[in-house]
Design a protein around this motif. Structure first.
Motif, PDB file in Angstrom:
ATOM      1  N   ASP A 222     -13.248 -77.271  36.571  1.00 19.50           N
ATOM      2  CA  ASP A 222     -13.111 -75.994  36.883  1.00 19.50           C
ATOM      3  C   ASP A 222     -13.964 -75.227  37.998  1.00 19.50           C
ATOM      4  O   ASP A 222     -13.699 -74.589  38.811  1.00 19.50           O
ATOM      5  N   VAL A 223     -15.424 -76.004  37.742  1.00 17.56           N
ATOM      6  CA  VAL A 223     -16.280 -75.643  38.739  1.00 17.56           C
ATOM      7  C   VAL A 223     -16.952 -76.885  39.216  1.00 17.56           C
ATOM      8  O   VAL A 223     -17.251 -77.744  38.592  1.00 17.56           O
ATOM      9  N   ILE A 224     -16.677 -76.971  40.632  1.00 16.03           N
ATOM     10  CA  ILE A 224     -17.187 -78.064  41.338  1.00 16.03           C
ATOM     11  C   ILE A 224     -18.318 -77.809  42.087  1.00 16.03           C
ATOM     12  O   ILE A 224     -18.153 -77.227  43.191  1.00 16.03           O
ATOM     13  N   VAL A 225     -19.351 -78.619  41.617  1.00 14.17           N
ATOM     14  CA  VAL A 225     -20.759 -78.366  42.110  1.00 14.17           C
ATOM     15  C   VAL A 225     -21.003 -79.528  43.352  1.00 14.17           C
ATOM     16  O   VAL A 225     -20.998 -80.793  42.933  1.00 14.17           O
ATOM     17  N   CYS A 226     -21.545 -78.942  44.551  1.00 10.92           N
ATOM     18  CA  CYS A 226     -22.006 -79.880  45.471  1.00 10.92           C
ATOM     19  C   CYS A 226     -23.039 -78.926  46.591  1.00 10.92           C
ATOM     20  O   CYS A 226     -22.953 -77.838  46.604  1.00 10.92           O
ATOM     21  N   GLU A 227     -23.692 -79.736  47.406  1.00 11.16           N
ATOM     22  CA  GLU A 227     -24.287 -78.861  48.441  1.00 11.16           C
ATOM     23  C   GLU A 227     -23.184 -78.840  49.536  1.00 11.16           C
ATOM     24  O   GLU A 227     -22.201 -79.334  49.564  1.00 11.16           O
ATOM     25  N   ALA A 228     -23.776 -78.053  50.431  1.00 10.40           N
ATOM     26  CA  ALA A 228     -22.562 -77.448  51.393  1.00 10.40           C
ATOM     27  C   ALA A 228     -21.958 -78.318  52.432  1.00 10.40           C
ATOM     28  O   ALA A 228     -20.738 -78.171  52.906  1.00 10.40           O
ATOM     29  N   PHE A 229     -22.914 -79.387  52.810  1.00 13.32           N
ATOM     30  CA  PHE A 229     -22.204 -80.328  53.798  1.00 13.32           C
ATOM     31  C   PHE A 229     -21.011 -80.854  52.988  1.00 13.32           C
ATOM     32  O   PHE A 229     -19.963 -81.177  53.713  1.00 13.32           O
ATOM     33  N   VAL A 230     -21.266 -81.749  51.810  1.00 16.07           N
ATOM     34  CA  VAL A 230     -20.152 -82.091  51.064  1.00 16.07           C
ATOM     35  C   VAL A 230     -18.821 -81.159  50.751  1.00 16.07           C
ATOM     36  O   VAL A 230     -17.676 -81.645  50.887  1.00 16.07           O
ATOM     37  N   GLY A 231     -19.323 -80.178  50.223  1.00 16.42           N
ATOM     38  CA  GLY A 231     -18.452 -79.023  50.114  1.00 16.42           C
ATOM     39  C   GLY A 231     -17.540 -78.514  51.149  1.00 16.42           C
ATOM     40  O   GLY A 231     -16.132 -78.377  50.989  1.00 16.42           O
ATOM     41  N   ASN A 232     -18.098 -78.689  52.492  1.00 15.98           N
ATOM     42  CA  ASN A 232     -17.194 -78.121  53.718  1.00 15.98           C
ATOM     43  C   ASN A 232     -16.364 -79.332  54.142  1.00 15.98           C
ATOM     44  O   ASN A 232     -15.235 -79.009  54.457  1.00 15.98           O
ATOM     45  N   VAL A 233     -16.824 -80.591  53.880  1.00 15.15           N
ATOM     46  CA  VAL A 233     -16.062 -81.818  54.140  1.00 15.15           C
ATOM     47  C   VAL A 233     -14.789 -81.825  53.246  1.00 15.15           C
ATOM     48  O   VAL A 233     -13.805 -82.019  53.429  1.00 15.15           O
ATOM     49  N   ILE A 234     -15.164 -81.625  52.007  1.00  8.60           N
ATOM     50  CA  ILE A 234     -14.042 -81.619  50.812  1.00  8.60           C
ATOM     51  C   ILE A 234     -12.930 -80.422  51.341  1.00  8.60           C
ATOM     52  O   ILE A 234     -11.858 -80.717  51.225  1.00  8.60           O
ATOM     53  N   LEU A 235     -13.419 -79.316  51.335  1.00  8.03           N
ATOM     54  CA  LEU A 235     -12.540 -78.070  51.775  1.00  8.03           C
ATOM     55  C   LEU A 235     -11.802 -78.321  53.047  1.00  8.03           C
ATOM     56  O   LEU A 235     -10.538 -78.154  53.124  1.00  8.03           O
ATOM     57  N   LYS A 236     -12.331 -78.936  54.294  1.00  5.58           N
ATOM     58  CA  LYS A 236     -11.583 -79.051  55.264  1.00  5.58           C
ATOM     59  C   LYS A 236     -10.594 -80.318  55.260  1.00  5.58           C
ATOM     60  O   LYS A 236      -9.454 -80.227  55.680  1.00  5.58           O
ATOM     61  N   LEU A 237     -10.891 -81.334  54.585  1.00  6.53           N
ATOM     62  CA  LEU A 237     -10.041 -82.320  54.357  1.00  6.53           C
ATOM     63  C   LEU A 237      -8.666 -81.877  53.411  1.00  6.53           C
ATOM     64  O   LEU A 237      -7.574 -82.321  53.783  1.00  6.53           O
ATOM     65  N   TYR A 238      -9.139 -81.075  52.454  1.00  9.56           N
ATOM     66  CA  TYR A 238      -8.137 -80.469  51.655  1.00  9.56           C
ATOM     67  C   TYR A 238      -7.046 -79.870  52.385  1.00  9.56           C
ATOM     68  O   TYR A 238      -5.759 -79.914  52.161  1.00  9.56           O
ATOM     69  N   GLU A 239      -7.672 -78.921  53.364  1.00  7.45           N
ATOM     70  CA  GLU A 239      -6.740 -78.110  54.087  1.00  7.45           C
ATOM     71  C   GLU A 239      -5.911 -79.070  55.023  1.00  7.45           C
ATOM     72  O   GLU A 239      -4.707 -78.706  55.327  1.00  7.45           O
ATOM     73  N   GLY A 240      -6.585 -79.847  55.654  1.00  9.72           N
ATOM     74  CA  GLY A 240      -5.866 -80.664  56.524  1.00  9.72           C
ATOM     75  C   GLY A 240      -4.881 -81.681  56.200  1.00  9.72           C
ATOM     76  O   GLY A 240      -3.629 -81.867  56.784  1.00  9.72           O
ATOM     77  N   LEU A 241      -5.078 -82.179  55.041  1.00 11.62           N
ATOM     78  CA  LEU A 241      -4.314 -83.135  54.458  1.00 11.62           C
ATOM     79  C   LEU A 241      -2.998 -82.218  53.896  1.00 11.62           C
ATOM     80  O   LEU A 241      -2.010 -82.556  54.065  1.00 11.62           O
ATOM     81  N   GLY A 242      -3.173 -81.152  53.318  1.00 13.28           N
ATOM     82  CA  GLY A 242      -2.293 -80.350  52.932  1.00 13.28           C
ATOM     83  C   GLY A 242      -1.226 -79.853  54.064  1.00 13.28           C
ATOM     84  O   GLY A 242      -0.062 -79.963  53.888  1.00 13.28           O
TER      85      GLY A 242
END
Length: 333
Positions: A222-242
């Motif tokens: 439910d809560v996914i913890v990471c530093e911002a570099f990793v988090g931003n890569v996850i978010l942008k890949l998520y959006e792009g793949l979607g």
């Protein structure tokens, strides 16, 4: 009535889509009052295209705009009449309950901390967007504010994220996981290896261990913890793949007469499914740990994201999340 200050000049589609999203939010909810901050003449030109309750929408003029190319700290200090600075001061002075912007991420982050200030005990405020999963939503924290975070920062991210998920989303005892390259405790870089045992020893959160990126869309935590570099890569890949998958599905459904007939029959169910995985449905990312509510939405945001980001502020304010985070952090530190 929740008062939301909106940066009318921030983002790739300002002021048009910002104003449109604001009007849509006001027309959808009667418990919102919006203050559009920016160049008054440009805002009024856009507003002339819509019908809305003029009692619940006002304009505060701000003649300057902070761009993405400017150094955030210098811009915040020099451009006192910018839409970001003026709007943040409305929150600081109690004239608004929240601030929403699609503008410069750096300026919003710096301005939030310099003008509104951090909650006592909070080391670094993280950006925390909700991301869709097959089980509902998860909170990704941090996705862009602290690329050089320390272990103690990630521990606070986990705690603030737990408070958010419990009180805003309504998930009791939310599962907390740290992003890693494997499930084993000994895996990961130095930051993950240092943070893992600290999270493991936190009795006030429901830490379930590591989570690999492939498990995130399946709702592995439910809560996914990471530093911002990793988090931003996850978010942008998520959006792009979607976005790519939606495009591919639509293309495939229109490829033959048979598939077009099938598309027509399955359209209602498919539309609802795709909508649940559209990140724009969940609004922007709150900057947790400040003395006021700051929500950062995508620079490319269209009206639907602006509308949802404004409406998102209602729950945050009504649930007094900042107050709960303040109490929680000061009790536990």
């Amino acid at each position: 009535m929740v008062r939301v200050a909106v940066d009318a000049m921030g983002g790739d589609n300002a002021p048009g889509q910002i104003v449109k999203g604001t009007v849509e939010a006001i027309n959808e909810r009667e418990d919102i009052q919006v203050i559009l901050v920016g160049k008054e003449e440009a805002i009024n030109a856009e507003l002339s295209n819509y019908t809305y309750d003029k009692e619940r929408l006002s304009i505060v003029n701000a003649n300057e705009v902070i761009t993405n190319e400017e150094a955030p700290v210098m811009a915040i200090r020099r451009k006192k009449e910018s839409s970001i600075v003026v709007a943040l001061n409305l929150v600081k002075n109690g004239e608004a309950d929240a601030f929403v912007s699609a503008g410069s991420t750096g300026a919003v982050l710096v301005g939030g901390q310099l003008i509104i200030g951090r909650i006592k005990g909070v080391e670094r405020p993280p950006l925390a967007p909700l991301i869709p999963t097959i089980k509902g939503v998860s909170l990704l924290v941090d996705c862009g504010a602290n690329v050089d975070a320390r272990a103690s920062h990630l521990v606070q991210f986990a705690k603030m994220g737990s408070v958010y998920m419990e009180h805003v989303v309504g998930i009791k005892n939310p599962r907390v996981a740290i992003v890693n390259i494997g499930a084993e405790e000994e895996k990961g870089n130095m930051l993950v290896k240092e943070t893992f045992p600290l999270l493991k020893n936190c009795n006030d959160i429901n830490f379930i261990g590591s989570i690999e990126a492939r498990e995130i869309p399946h709702g592995g935590a439910d809560v996914i913890v990471c530093e911002a570099f990793v988090g931003n890569v996850i978010l942008k890949l998520y959006e792009g793949l979607g976005s790519a998958l939606v495009g591919k599905i639509k293309s495939g459904l229109m490829s033959t007469t048979r598939s077009k007939i099938g598309a027509l029959l399955s359209k209602p169910a498919l539309k609802e499914t795709l909508k649940s995985f559209d990140a724009s449905e969940y609004g922007g990312a709150p900057l947790l740990g400040l003395n006021g509510l700051v929500v950062k939405t995508h620079g490319s945001s269209k009206s639907i994201e602006i509308k949802n980001s404004i409406i998102q502020c209602l729950t945050f304010v009504e649930q007094e999340i900042n107050e709960k985070i303040s109490i929680y952090i000061q009790e536990k530190e």
